[in-house]
Design an enzyme around this catalytic site. Sequence first.
Site, short mmCIF file in Angstrom:
data_model
loop_
_atom_site.label_atom_id
_atom_site.label_comp_id
_atom_site.label_asym_id
_atom_site.label_seq_id
_atom_site.Cartn_x
_atom_site.Cartn_y
_atom_site.Cartn_z
N THR A 248 9.21 26.47 -50.39
CA THR A 248 9.31 26.90 -49.00
C THR A 248 10.71 27.39 -48.68
OG1 THR A 248 7.68 25.22 -48.42
CG2 THR A 248 8.94 26.18 -46.62
N TYR B 63 -2.99 25.47 -43.38
CA TYR B 63 -3.84 26.17 -42.41
C TYR B 63 -5.30 25.74 -42.48
CZ TYR B 63 -5.89 29.89 -39.55
OH TYR B 63 -6.58 30.57 -38.59
N TYR C 233 2.87 18.31 -53.60
CA TYR C 233 3.86 18.50 -52.53
C TYR C 233 3.18 18.25 -51.20
CZ TYR C 233 7.49 20.92 -49.73
OH TYR C 233 8.46 21.24 -48.81
N ARG D 51 4.47 21.34 -42.19
CA ARG D 51 4.24 22.77 -42.46
C ARG D 51 2.79 23.10 -42.74
NH1 ARG D 51 8.55 26.17 -43.23
NH2 ARG D 51 10.62 25.23 -43.42
N LYS E 190 6.26 15.30 -54.45
CA LYS E 190 7.36 15.53 -53.51
C LYS E 190 6.80 15.17 -52.14
CE LYS E 190 10.36 19.00 -51.40
NZ LYS E 190 10.68 20.45 -51.26
N ILE F 173 14.05 16.31 -54.06
CA ILE F 173 14.12 17.76 -54.13
C ILE F 173 14.73 18.18 -52.80
CG2 ILE F 173 12.87 19.94 -54.29
CD1 ILE F 173 10.84 18.47 -56.06
#
Length: 299
Positions: free
Chosen positions: A47, A110, A136, A141, A165, A207
């Site tokens: 990202t 989404y 992840y 997000r 992550k 990360i």
Amino acid sequence: MTHKLTGTGIAIVTPFKTDLSVDYDALTSLVDFNIKNGVDYIVISGTTGESVTITPTEKTAITKTIIHANKGRVPLVLGIGGNNTQAVIAEIEATDFSDIDAILSVAPYYSKPTQEGLKAHFLAIANAAPKPVLLYNVPGRTGVNMAPETIISLAQASKNLVGVKEAAGNMAQYLRLLKDKPADFLVISGDDDLALPVALAGGAGVISVIAQAFPKAFSSMMALGLAKNAEAGFQIHNQLMDITRLIFSENNPAGIKALLQTMGKCQATVRLPLVEASSTLKKNIAAFVNQNSKALNNT
């Protein structure tokens, strides 16, 4: 494999020139700066790398640039994820992983799949991937949170899913993962402000976004966390708190790019629909750098 992905990883930015083309020279310099100052591995096209506005051709060129700049010094993780499972698998099948150590795959955004949908999605990716896969989880997000139970179930179901992550910003969720995960499954912080507490609690590292600007300080902090030296670790953590808050106050990666520009590493340019950090934020970042960069760079 999993031991390679401990300590400080960075989610590297994609530097752009003012004409919005990729600045490969700045990218090369940023890779070298971070490796020389102690980061343990690099994540490409996450990202923070503005992956959603990078073309496939650019992604290939960015990956090749980082591989060349790295010269085999640290492990490389490539971001390949999305909300179309078959498209993710097709990209994996078309990718050359000769110089890549692992894949980072974000939860589908989404679409907001159920927990069962998340399991099916990641098992399909794990079965197709020729390299180990890091999950992840970043619900801020994606719009969907991968429950700890889902992550643990996936870890138990596939040996190719080697870690997560975790970036839900929820310490209780980290602790649940650390309590119930398989012994060799990595819980990696995706929250810069929680990276040290997670390491102290048994996490494998981070990360990070902010670490690419202050790699020496952040890597030192994480080494102290992994060694369970809380007092010394929090001394560095406290030095980084204000700048970490600043770079995320408007948008990522606009904030980190403004910081890197202040430090002479790259332009602050981002691609729409993102816009550059505000003049006020840039001034606040510059003030922090002027007051603190010497101490942080000597940590």
